[in-house]
Write an enzyme that holds these catalytic residues in place. Structure first.
Site, PDB file in Angstrom:
ATOM      1  N   LYS A   9      85.323 132.503  11.415  1.00 19.17           N
ATOM      2  CA  LYS A   9      85.487 132.427   9.962  1.00 19.17           C
ATOM      3  C   LYS A   9      85.765 130.985   9.823  1.00 19.17           C
ATOM      4  O   LYS A   9      86.208 130.022  10.459  1.00 19.17           O
ATOM      5  CB  LYS A   9      86.692 133.229   9.634  1.00 19.17           C
ATOM      6  CG  LYS A   9      88.242 132.807  10.258  1.00 19.17           C
ATOM      7  CD  LYS A   9      89.088 131.645   9.483  1.00 19.17           C
ATOM      8  CE  LYS A   9      90.160 131.131  10.105  1.00 19.17           C
ATOM      9  NZ  LYS A   9      90.799 129.887   9.789  1.00 19.17           N
ATOM     10  N   GLY A 102      90.412 126.043  14.489  1.00 12.38           N
ATOM     11  CA  GLY A 102      90.563 126.493  13.000  1.00 12.38           C
ATOM     12  C   GLY A 102      89.342 127.624  12.570  1.00 12.38           C
ATOM     13  O   GLY A 102      89.191 127.823  11.270  1.00 12.38           O
ATOM     14  N   GLY A 105      88.769 131.752  16.594  1.00 15.03           N
ATOM     15  CA  GLY A 105      87.935 132.455  17.605  1.00 15.03           C
ATOM     16  C   GLY A 105      88.714 133.451  18.436  1.00 15.03           C
ATOM     17  O   GLY A 105      88.332 134.618  18.872  1.00 15.03           O
ATOM     18  N   GLY A 106      90.177 133.136  18.777  1.00 11.68           N
ATOM     19  CA  GLY A 106      91.059 134.100  19.409  1.00 11.68           C
ATOM     20  C   GLY A 106      91.290 135.240  18.722  1.00 11.68           C
ATOM     21  O   GLY A 106      91.145 136.542  19.150  1.00 11.68           O
ATOM     22  N   ASP A 140      95.645 136.281  11.275  1.00 12.94           N
ATOM     23  CA  ASP A 140      94.494 136.379  10.944  1.00 12.94           C
ATOM     24  C   ASP A 140      93.657 137.426  11.262  1.00 12.94           C
ATOM     25  O   ASP A 140      92.409 137.768  11.106  1.00 12.94           O
ATOM     26  CB  ASP A 140      93.593 135.146  11.649  1.00 12.94           C
ATOM     27  CG  ASP A 140      94.023 133.756  10.647  1.00 12.94           C
ATOM     28  OD1 ASP A 140      94.542 134.027   9.673  1.00 12.94           O
ATOM     29  OD2 ASP A 140      93.763 132.761  11.008  1.00 12.94           O
TER      30      ASP A 140
HETATM   31  P1  ATP Z   1      93.376 129.938  13.432  1.00  8.73           P
HETATM   32  O1  ATP Z   1      92.060 129.501  12.626  1.00  8.73           O
HETATM   33  O2  ATP Z   1      93.433 131.437  13.354  1.00  8.73           O
HETATM   34  O3  ATP Z   1      94.539 129.088  13.405  1.00  8.73           O
HETATM   35  P2  ATP Z   1      92.114 128.625  15.725  1.00  8.73           P
HETATM   36  O4  ATP Z   1      90.504 128.651  15.799  1.00  8.73           O
HETATM   37  O5  ATP Z   1      92.725 127.335  15.438  1.00  8.73           O
HETATM   38  O6  ATP Z   1      92.798 129.801  14.968  1.00  8.73           O
HETATM   39  P3  ATP Z   1      91.955 129.986  18.283  1.00  8.73           P
HETATM   40  O7  ATP Z   1      90.417 129.492  19.139  1.00  8.73           O
HETATM   41  O8  ATP Z   1      92.026 131.433  17.892  1.00  8.73           O
HETATM   42  O9  ATP Z   1      92.654 128.810  17.183  1.00  8.73           O
HETATM   43  O10 ATP Z   1      93.022 129.802  19.730  1.00  8.73           O
HETATM   44  C1  ATP Z   1      94.339 129.397  19.489  1.00  8.73           C
HETATM   45  C2  ATP Z   1      95.108 129.355  20.797  1.00  8.73           C
HETATM   46  O11 ATP Z   1      94.915 130.897  21.365  1.00  8.73           O
HETATM   47  C3  ATP Z   1      94.613 128.417  21.847  1.00  8.73           C
HETATM   48  O12 ATP Z   1      95.633 127.607  22.278  1.00  8.73           O
HETATM   49  C4  ATP Z   1      94.100 129.315  22.875  1.00  8.73           C
HETATM   50  O13 ATP Z   1      94.503 128.786  24.107  1.00  8.73           O
HETATM   51  C5  ATP Z   1      94.803 130.777  22.642  1.00  8.73           C
HETATM   52  N1  ATP Z   1      93.902 131.891  23.069  1.00  8.73           N
HETATM   53  C6  ATP Z   1      94.419 132.813  23.438  1.00  8.73           C
HETATM   54  N2  ATP Z   1      93.366 133.691  23.538  1.00  8.73           N
HETATM   55  C7  ATP Z   1      92.138 133.273  23.242  1.00  8.73           C
HETATM   56  C8  ATP Z   1      91.011 133.462  23.188  1.00  8.73           C
HETATM   57  N3  ATP Z   1      90.403 134.829  23.488  1.00  8.73           N
HETATM   58  N4  ATP Z   1      90.016 132.767  22.451  1.00  8.73           N
HETATM   59  C9  ATP Z   1      90.372 131.520  22.123  1.00  8.73           C
HETATM   60  N5  ATP Z   1      91.646 131.073  22.210  1.00  8.73           N
HETATM   61  C10 ATP Z   1      92.668 132.018  22.854  1.00  8.73           C
END
Ligand code: ATP
Length: 286
Positions: A9, A102, A105-106, A140
């Protein structure tokens, strides 16, 4: 076996309205699903959870946990708990969305596991029930279950579905360095924003098809926070605008910068940020 696509997203806007009694921040953000996605396959097993992960295609993938700390795994635990049954699952996950960028992905992996287990075991849970499970994994996750274009309020879990916006090409530039969401919110609280995105007005402009006017109002209150740690964000934005982006803004708490544009300009925008050290993706709105 079932296959699921876990789409990333972007935040078209991100506003923080204050800190709640429970410690969460009250947010108001317009979220948009994009086509860049992780791929998942789920298979039934006799019990427990197995996670197989291929994160070789993304930077920093080697640091991702392969245990209950992985959000895909946590989602499977919460799904089993909700159903009160040991619904065994083997999850094969191919990561393509950059981590801690941001782009949720998780959270999107978690959402895909919840949707996928519902199909795999033919549980027929409603979207509302799936979102309830998702909420337990992260704020999220409900949006990632529903997808499309939504206004997200509360701590991100109160969703109003919006009419789908017009298709745009999306250029993503993920600069070097990660921003922890916890650090970003703490730093924000020390110096809260004085300017806020007019979300209701933007939604009205979308409904009237006045996209150019809506774009002028896109704003992310976390951008100035992230700039302190990753100053190249400002450079990425100005290069994208100079190359013809309709909008260039940071997503979530950072540090990925996205540009919205028409297909013919996407390549020019991606070339304009080639020498910045950022990882670049060309994708489109979902
Ligand atoms: P948001 O936009 O919701 O704040 P983000 O893109 O900043 O998310 P993510 O990539 O979702 O962050 O990952 C945040 C944390 O979650 C990382 O520190 C990562 O180690 C942990 N994590 C656990 N499982 C996963 C996964 N399947 N994919 C990505 N990160 C993961």
């Amino acid at each position: 076996m079932v296959k699921e696509t876990a789409r990333a997203k972007i935040n078209l806007t991100l506003d923080i309205l204050g800190v709640r009694a429970d410690g969460y921040h009250e947010v108001s953000m317009i979220m948009q699903t994009i086509e860049l996605a992780d791929e998942l396959e789920l298979r039934k097993t006799s019990g427990g959870i197995i996670l197989k992960q291929d994160a070789t295609k993304i930077l920093g993938g080697e640091n991702l946990p392969l245990n209950e700390k992985n959000l895909a795994w946590r989602a499977a635990i919460e799904f089993q708990k909700f159903c009160g049954k040991d619904l065994g699952v083997e999850i094969s996950l191919v990561k393509k969305i950059p981590v801690a960028a941001g782009l949720a992905g998780g959270s999107s992996d978690a959402a895909a596991v919840i949707r996928g287990m519902n199909r795999l075991y033919e549980m027929n849970l409603s979207e509302k029930e799936l979102c309830k499970i998702g909420e337990r994994v992260g704020s999220d996750v409900p949006f990632c279950i529903i997808g499309g274009t939504c206004l997200a309020e509360g701590r991100g879990e109160i969703l109003t579905k919006l009419a789908p916006i017009k298709k745009f090409a999306v250029v993503l530039a993920k600069p070097e360095g990660e921003i922890s969401t916890a650090w970003a919110y703490k730093t924000y609280d020390e110096n809260p924003a004085k300017t806020h995105p007019p979300n209701k007005e933007i939604i009205n402009l979308f409904e009237c098809g006045e996209y150019d006017e809506a774009f002028k109002n896109f704003y992310n209150v976390m951008e100035s926070v992230a700039l302190k740690k990753i100053p190249v964000i400002a450079d990425l934005k100005s290069k994208m605008f100079a190359a013809g982006a309709k909008v260039a803004l940071m997503s979530g708490s950072g540090a990925t910068v996205f540009a919205l544009t028409d297909e013919s300009t996407a390549k020019k925008i991606s070339e304009s940020v080639e020498n910045t050290g950022a990882q670049i993706f060309i994708t489109e709105t979902f």
